[in-house]
Motif scaffolding. Sequence first.
Motif, short mmCIF file in Angstrom:
data_model
loop_
_atom_site.label_atom_id
_atom_site.label_comp_id
_atom_site.label_asym_id
_atom_site.label_seq_id
_atom_site.Cartn_x
_atom_site.Cartn_y
_atom_site.Cartn_z
N UNK A 41 0.66 -1.21 -0.03
CA UNK A 41 0.12 0.07 0.17
C UNK A 41 0.94 0.99 0.11
N UNK A 42 1.92 1.37 0.96
CA UNK A 42 2.65 2.50 0.85
C UNK A 42 3.43 2.86 -0.16
N UNK A 43 4.12 1.73 -0.96
CA UNK A 43 4.81 1.59 -2.10
C UNK A 43 4.03 2.35 -3.30
N UNK A 44 2.80 1.60 -3.24
CA UNK A 44 1.94 1.84 -4.50
C UNK A 44 1.18 3.11 -4.45
N UNK A 45 1.04 3.61 -3.25
CA UNK A 45 0.36 4.94 -3.15
C UNK A 45 1.45 6.24 -3.40
N UNK A 46 2.63 5.87 -3.29
CA UNK A 46 3.70 6.65 -3.70
C UNK A 46 4.46 6.60 -5.02
N UNK A 47 3.45 5.67 -5.82
CA UNK A 47 3.62 5.69 -7.35
C UNK A 47 4.71 4.40 -7.68
#
Length: 143
Positions: A41-47
């Motif tokens: 979640x953290x990584x994909x939200x950061x693109x």
Amino acid sequence: MQSHPAQSKAFTKQASLAEPLRGVRVLLVEDELDVATLLLFILTEAGAEVAWVAQSADALICLQDVHPHILISNVKLPDYDGDWLIQAIRATELDNHHHLPAIAITSHTRDIAEQRMLDAGFERFLPKTFEPDQLIAAILELL
């Protein structure tokens, strides 16, 4: 409607701040489902584009398909530990002349010596109590 050039630059800057890892391919090696879900979640939200595996052996296979920009790996894994994984990756780098930046993460900070992980080949070591911004900053520093 035309936008003013200054407005376009401001929008572009805000978009890049909202997704600082846009276009970054991450190989995540994490066997704990709840931790993996949070990191995804953290990584994909950061693109970021994230490939996730739960074992070291799978990570070595995935490397060939994903060609990640960075590796994030749990230290304690069910098959081989993170230091084995990073040493295997570093050994292949001698042949292909491509260095993969790597971050070790663990919840076993008392059992794992940070220096041991750095000596094995990781560039950063983060206890699993890190904040999302700390992880993103560490990735950006290594890239």
